[in-house]
Design an enzyme around this catalytic site. Structure first.
Site, PDB file in Angstrom:
ATOM      1  CB  CYS A   1      -0.905  -0.047   1.233  1.00  0.00           C
ATOM      2  SG  CYS A   1      -1.690   1.497   1.667  1.00  0.00           S
TER       3      CYS A   1
ATOM      4  CB  CYS B   1       0.467   1.621   4.236  1.00  0.00           C
ATOM      5  SG  CYS B   1      -1.256   1.098   4.107  1.00  0.00           S
TER       6      CYS B   1
END
Length: 106
Positions: A29, A32
């Site tokens: 991600c 993230c």
């Protein structure tokens, strides 16, 4: 930030004493990874929480149970109850994260 690897460990954390803040994320991600670049000073400033990390792909049943539809997401638990949830769309900048934490404290 401590990593949670099992459902049992997750349940122990959220039912423990104090307030737990759990960051749901995944290695693939990009948002993230971006959060990881700015989160450390926030973790230090908001030390009234014990901060944990969950890989959403390793514990999908937990993510589903607590309505984690996007990552990164921050969830605050106290006495086994989800008290607050910062959804991924609103967790892209340091200001968004700190605004969320300030609002939760009021």
């Amino acid at each position: 930030m401590k990593s949670i690897k099992t459902v049992e460990q997750f349940n122990e954390v959220i039912n423990g004493e104090g307030k737990a803040l759990i960051k749901f994320q995944a290695g693939w991600c990009p948002d993230c990874t971006r959060m990881d670049m700015f989160i450390d000073p926030i973790v230090k400033e908001y030390d009234m929480y014990t901060w944990y990390d969950v890989n959403r792909d390793e514990l999908p049943e937990i993510a589903e149970k607590y309505d984690v539809m996007g990552i990164p997401s921050l969830l605050i638990f106290e006495n086994g109850e989800k008290k607050a949830h910062l959804h991924s769309a609103n967790a892209k900048t340091p200001d968004q994260v700190t605004d969320f934490l300030e609002t939760v404290q009021k």
